[in-house]
Design a protein around this motif. Structure first.
Motif, PDB file in Angstrom:
ATOM      1  N   ARG A   1       0.844  -1.219   0.000  1.00  0.00           N
ATOM      2  CA  ARG A   1       0.000   0.000   0.000  1.00  0.00           C
ATOM      3  C   ARG A   1       0.869   1.254   0.000  1.00  0.00           C
ATOM      4  NH1 ARG A   1      -3.147  -2.750   3.627  1.00  0.00           N
ATOM      5  NH2 ARG A   1      -2.238  -1.706   5.436  1.00  0.00           N
ATOM      6  N   ARG A   2       1.877   1.234   0.862  1.00  0.00           N
ATOM      7  CA  ARG A   2       2.755   2.408   0.956  1.00  0.00           C
ATOM      8  C   ARG A   2       3.540   2.618  -0.341  1.00  0.00           C
ATOM      9  NH1 ARG A   2       1.828   0.740   5.980  1.00  0.00           N
ATOM     10  NH2 ARG A   2       2.173   2.103   7.775  1.00  0.00           N
ATOM     11  N   LEU A   3       4.014   1.509  -0.913  1.00  0.00           N
ATOM     12  CA  LEU A   3       4.802   1.633  -2.156  1.00  0.00           C
ATOM     13  C   LEU A   3       3.937   2.193  -3.278  1.00  0.00           C
ATOM     14  CD1 LEU A   3       6.851  -1.721  -2.063  1.00  0.00           C
ATOM     15  CD2 LEU A   3       7.720   0.600  -1.649  1.00  0.00           C
ATOM     16  N   ARG A   4       2.689   1.693  -3.355  1.00  0.00           N
ATOM     17  CA  ARG A   4       1.814   2.161  -4.431  1.00  0.00           C
ATOM     18  C   ARG A   4       1.435   3.622  -4.217  1.00  0.00           C
ATOM     19  NH1 ARG A   4       1.309  -1.518  -7.998  1.00  0.00           N
ATOM     20  NH2 ARG A   4       1.425  -3.688  -7.350  1.00  0.00           N
ATOM     21  N   HIS A   5       1.226   3.990  -2.960  1.00  0.00           N
ATOM     22  CA  HIS A   5       0.880   5.366  -2.656  1.00  0.00           C
ATOM     23  C   HIS A   5       2.040   6.296  -3.027  1.00  0.00           C
ATOM     24  CE1 HIS A   5       0.494   8.896   0.069  1.00  0.00           C
ATOM     25  NE2 HIS A   5      -0.718   8.857  -0.451  1.00  0.00           N
ATOM     26  N   GLN A   6       3.244   5.882  -2.663  1.00  0.00           N
ATOM     27  CA  GLN A   6       4.409   6.750  -2.865  1.00  0.00           C
ATOM     28  C   GLN A   6       4.920   6.741  -4.314  1.00  0.00           C
ATOM     29  OE1 GLN A   6       5.449   8.468  -0.177  1.00  0.00           O
ATOM     30  NE2 GLN A   6       6.998   9.604  -1.338  1.00  0.00           N
ATOM     31  N   PHE A   7       4.900   5.550  -4.924  1.00  0.00           N
ATOM     32  CA  PHE A   7       5.568   5.416  -6.228  1.00  0.00           C
ATOM     33  C   PHE A   7       4.637   5.014  -7.364  1.00  0.00           C
ATOM     34  CE2 PHE A   7       8.740   4.148  -2.938  1.00  0.00           C
ATOM     35  CZ  PHE A   7       9.592   5.222  -3.070  1.00  0.00           C
TER      36      PHE A   7
ATOM     37  N   GLU B   1       2.563   6.519  -9.123  1.00  0.00           N
ATOM     38  CA  GLU B   1       2.546   7.436 -10.277  1.00  0.00           C
ATOM     39  C   GLU B   1       3.922   8.048 -10.519  1.00  0.00           C
ATOM     40  OE1 GLU B   1      -0.213   7.795 -12.073  1.00  0.00           O
ATOM     41  OE2 GLU B   1      -1.250   6.444 -10.701  1.00  0.00           O
ATOM     42  N   HIS B   2       4.923   7.516  -9.888  1.00  0.00           N
ATOM     43  CA  HIS B   2       6.264   8.101 -10.000  1.00  0.00           C
ATOM     44  C   HIS B   2       6.757   7.969 -11.449  1.00  0.00           C
ATOM     45  CE1 HIS B   2      10.507   8.890  -9.329  1.00  0.00           C
ATOM     46  NE2 HIS B   2      10.221   9.284  -8.102  1.00  0.00           N
ATOM     47  N   PRO B   3       7.274   9.055 -12.011  1.00  0.00           N
ATOM     48  CA  PRO B   3       7.673   8.985 -13.430  1.00  0.00           C
ATOM     49  C   PRO B   3       8.760   7.952 -13.707  1.00  0.00           C
ATOM     50  CG  PRO B   3       8.398  11.061 -12.416  1.00  0.00           C
ATOM     51  CD  PRO B   3       7.464  10.412 -11.458  1.00  0.00           C
ATOM     52  N   HIS B   4       9.526   7.577 -12.684  1.00  0.00           N
ATOM     53  CA  HIS B   4      10.636   6.649 -12.920  1.00  0.00           C
ATOM     54  C   HIS B   4      10.432   5.277 -12.282  1.00  0.00           C
ATOM     55  CE1 HIS B   4      12.656   9.719 -15.014  1.00  0.00           C
ATOM     56  NE2 HIS B   4      12.804  10.510 -13.961  1.00  0.00           N
ATOM     57  N   VAL B   5       9.211   5.004 -11.857  1.00  0.00           N
ATOM     58  CA  VAL B   5       8.920   3.658 -11.358  1.00  0.00           C
ATOM     59  C   VAL B   5       7.904   3.023 -12.307  1.00  0.00           C
ATOM     60  CG1 VAL B   5       8.028   2.287  -9.425  1.00  0.00           C
ATOM     61  CG2 VAL B   5       9.440   4.308  -8.980  1.00  0.00           C
ATOM     62  N   GLY B   6       8.359   2.054 -13.078  1.00  0.00           N
ATOM     63  CA  GLY B   6       7.494   1.470 -14.103  1.00  0.00           C
ATOM     64  C   GLY B   6       6.612   0.365 -13.570  1.00  0.00           C
ATOM     65  N   ASP B   7       7.114  -0.365 -12.582  1.00  0.00           N
ATOM     66  CA  ASP B   7       6.356  -1.525 -12.092  1.00  0.00           C
ATOM     67  C   ASP B   7       6.654  -1.730 -10.613  1.00  0.00           C
ATOM     68  OD1 ASP B   7       4.666  -3.761 -12.375  1.00  0.00           O
ATOM     69  OD2 ASP B   7       6.346  -5.119 -12.743  1.00  0.00           O
ATOM     70  N   ILE B   8       5.595  -2.061  -9.867  1.00  0.00           N
ATOM     71  CA  ILE B   8       5.740  -2.412  -8.450  1.00  0.00           C
ATOM     72  C   ILE B   8       5.195  -3.821  -8.322  1.00  0.00           C
ATOM     73  CG2 ILE B   8       5.026  -1.840  -6.081  1.00  0.00           C
ATOM     74  CD1 ILE B   8       4.594   1.053  -7.063  1.00  0.00           C
ATOM     75  N   ARG B   9       5.992  -4.748  -7.816  1.00  0.00           N
ATOM     76  CA  ARG B   9       5.565  -6.155  -7.867  1.00  0.00           C
ATOM     77  C   ARG B   9       6.072  -6.917  -6.658  1.00  0.00           C
ATOM     78  NH1 ARG B   9       9.285  -5.648 -12.948  1.00  0.00           N
ATOM     79  NH2 ARG B   9      11.340  -6.058 -12.097  1.00  0.00           N
ATOM     80  N   GLY B  10       5.659  -8.172  -6.564  1.00  0.00           N
ATOM     81  CA  GLY B  10       6.182  -9.030  -5.507  1.00  0.00           C
ATOM     82  C   GLY B  10       5.088  -9.613  -4.653  1.00  0.00           C
ATOM     83  N   ARG B  11       5.504 -10.327  -3.644  1.00  0.00           N
ATOM     84  CA  ARG B  11       4.579 -10.976  -2.712  1.00  0.00           C
ATOM     85  C   ARG B  11       5.141 -10.893  -1.307  1.00  0.00           C
ATOM     86  NH1 ARG B  11       3.340 -16.682  -5.578  1.00  0.00           N
ATOM     87  NH2 ARG B  11       2.335 -15.838  -7.436  1.00  0.00           N
ATOM     88  N   GLY B  12       4.240 -10.886  -0.337  1.00  0.00           N
ATOM     89  CA  GLY B  12       4.676 -10.893   1.057  1.00  0.00           C
ATOM     90  C   GLY B  12       5.660  -9.767   1.305  1.00  0.00           C
ATOM     91  N   LEU B  13       6.754 -10.093   1.977  1.00  0.00           N
ATOM     92  CA  LEU B  13       7.781  -9.081   2.232  1.00  0.00           C
ATOM     93  C   LEU B  13       8.927  -9.218   1.234  1.00  0.00           C
ATOM     94  CD1 LEU B  13       7.655  -8.853   6.121  1.00  0.00           C
ATOM     95  CD2 LEU B  13       7.035  -7.074   4.469  1.00  0.00           C
TER      96      LEU B  13
END
Ligand SMILES: Cc1ncc(COP(=O)(O)O)c(C=O)c1O
Length: 443
Positions: free
Chosen positions: A339-345, A347-359
């Motif tokens: 949640r925090r990563l998606r909120h912060q990044f 729409e970030h112009p230099h973050v193309g993908d946020i992915r993964g599972r768990g920690l």
């Protein structure tokens, strides 16, 4: 002046002197929030009293007894604990000292299995591009990390590689997850047929791709299709959960989430959680029975396999995960981090993908988000992010060559399972400082 042959002899490393929960402290007293567990190792942070006490107790009674003479109690207990929580088809555990050794053991055991089974013509191992299975020669050969392999190619066994399951870049426009998984399974089958399936030993893959691709989970159904293809031709499925396993993705075994059971699975890193150097290979009953009823002897071994103090430490880690509820923290904390990563990044112009599972989370860094255009590799953005993060007091695990060994950058996150939400805020704030350096560099 140092006499240590450091990883990068050109760098001046801070001296780590102390661990406190999810923090490491250097000799100058600076605190670093360990958001990557080193390299997805320190799942319990750096000062777990129960694990430290267990290792100390073992050292006081029996530090080491060579396994060609004796078995030892912590090794037996750890094997029991792992098998009790593994699918029924697993029967034995082969202990080693780390991830590369676990993968070497997997490759040799897979080959010996077929020799003893009367199929000595099986000689090929297939891995995936942009994978990593360790730096020893066998593991390096099966891995598809071009950057790590390149200069050692003449020394490597002739493993071949198929595409990774990397939806962000591999999935075609309009292609469903199912169709993408099917296409990759057909590619694997094509490789079996090209080599002659009767000559293939195993397909090797990280269940969730780790350091090379940056926490890339498979699309739903991919591993079921892969398992089917392997079964059709009597080929073994070896899963490498050295980085993604032991709870990192929310369950003890990551393959549980895929609805498949491999024939061999390698674990390390989180098994000893950094308190001891230990890895393990879980072996199916079919394979162990074949060896036991055949030559009776796995032709392998290292001096430190089944090290008593290492096993005692890893056993204490298992108790912390299961008896003290630490494993149950991974999914809710993972969601809180996401949640925090998606909120912060998001729409970030230099973050193309946020992915993964768990920690276990990855951010792919791009110059142009809409076009998924990577940064010029010469800029070494991953190295800049790492430097900036360390300055800010954050350990994260950025890597370059994400796409093909040369192009692409990502940041891998693998914080300890004991972090709290305030520390997740700190993580994202400091990561933001590090990632914003990309903006400065591109102006
Ligand atoms: C998936 C995977 N396999 C194997 C290894 C090798 O483990 P080790 O460095 O303990 O030899 C690693 C290390 O990063 C890894 O991530």
């Amino acid at each position: 002046m140092t006499h240590v042959f450091h990883r990068d002899p050109r760098l001046k490393y801070p001296v780590a002197v102390r661990g406190e929960g999810p923090y490491l402290l250097d000799r100058e007293g600076k605190r670093y929030l360990d958001a990557s567990g080193g390299a997805a190792v320190s799942c319990l942070g750096h000062s777990d009293a129960a694990v430290i006490a267990a290792v100390q107790r073992q050292l006081q009674t029996l530090p080491f007894a060579h396994t060609s003479f004796f078995t030892n109690e912590p090794m037996e207990a750890l094997a029991d604990a792992l098998i009790a929580r593994a699918p029924k088809s697993f029967d034995k555990v082969y202990f080693v000292s780390g991830g590369s050794e676990a993968m070497e053991a997997a490759l040799k055991l897979a080959r010996q299995y077929f020799v003893e089974k009367g199929e000595p013509q099986r000689a090929h191992v297939i891995g995936r591009r942009q994978s990593y299975h360790g730096n020893t020669l066998g593991a390096l050969a099966v891995g598809g990390n071009q950057w790590r392999r390149k200069q050692f190619e003449p020394l490597l066994i002739g493993a071949t590689h198929v595409s990774p399951c990397y939806a962000y870049r591999g999935k075609q426009p309009g292609e469903s997850d199912g169709d993408y998984g099917e296409r990759l399974a057909r590619e694997l089958e094509g490789e079996f047929l090209r080599l002659n399936p009767q000559t293939v030993i195993a397909f090797v893959a990280e269940t969730v791709a780790g350091a090379t691709l940056g926490a890339v989970p498979p699309v739903p159904g991919y591993f079921k299709r892969v398992r089917d293809v392997c079964d059709r031709y009597g080929v073994l499925l070896i899963l490498d959960e050295v980085m993604c396993g032991m709870g990192r993705c929310g369950t003890l075994w990551t393959f549980e989430q895929e609805g498949v059971v491999p024939d061999l699975v390698a674990v390390a890193k989180g098994l000893g959680a950094g308190y001891q150097a230990i890895g393990a290979l879980l072996v199916s009953k079919q394979i162990s029975d074949t060896i036991q009823q055949g030559s009776g002897f796995f032709q392998h071994g290292h001096t430190y396999i089944g090290h008593a103090a290492a096993c005692a430490g890893a056993l204490a880690v298992q108790k912390r995960l299961h008896d003290d509820g630490v494993l149950a923290r991974v999914n809710p904390l993972g969601q809180a981090l996401e949640r925090r990563l998606r909120h912060q990044f998001g729409e970030h112009p230099h973050v193309g993908d946020i992915r993964g599972r768990g920690l276990f989370r990855g951010l792919e860094l791009v110059e142009d988000r809409a076009k998924k255009k990577p940064f010029d590799p010469k800029l070494r953005m991953h190295a800049r992010v790492k430097r900036k993060a360390m300055q800010a007091g954050l350990m994260c695990y950025p890597m370059g060559g994400t796409i093909d060994g040369v192009q692409g950058d990502h940041v891998l996150l693998a914080p300890p399972f004991i972090v709290n939400e305030t520390q997740l805020d700190e993580l994202v704030d400091k990561l933001s400082i590090a990632i914003d350096t990309l903006q400065e560099e591109t102006i």
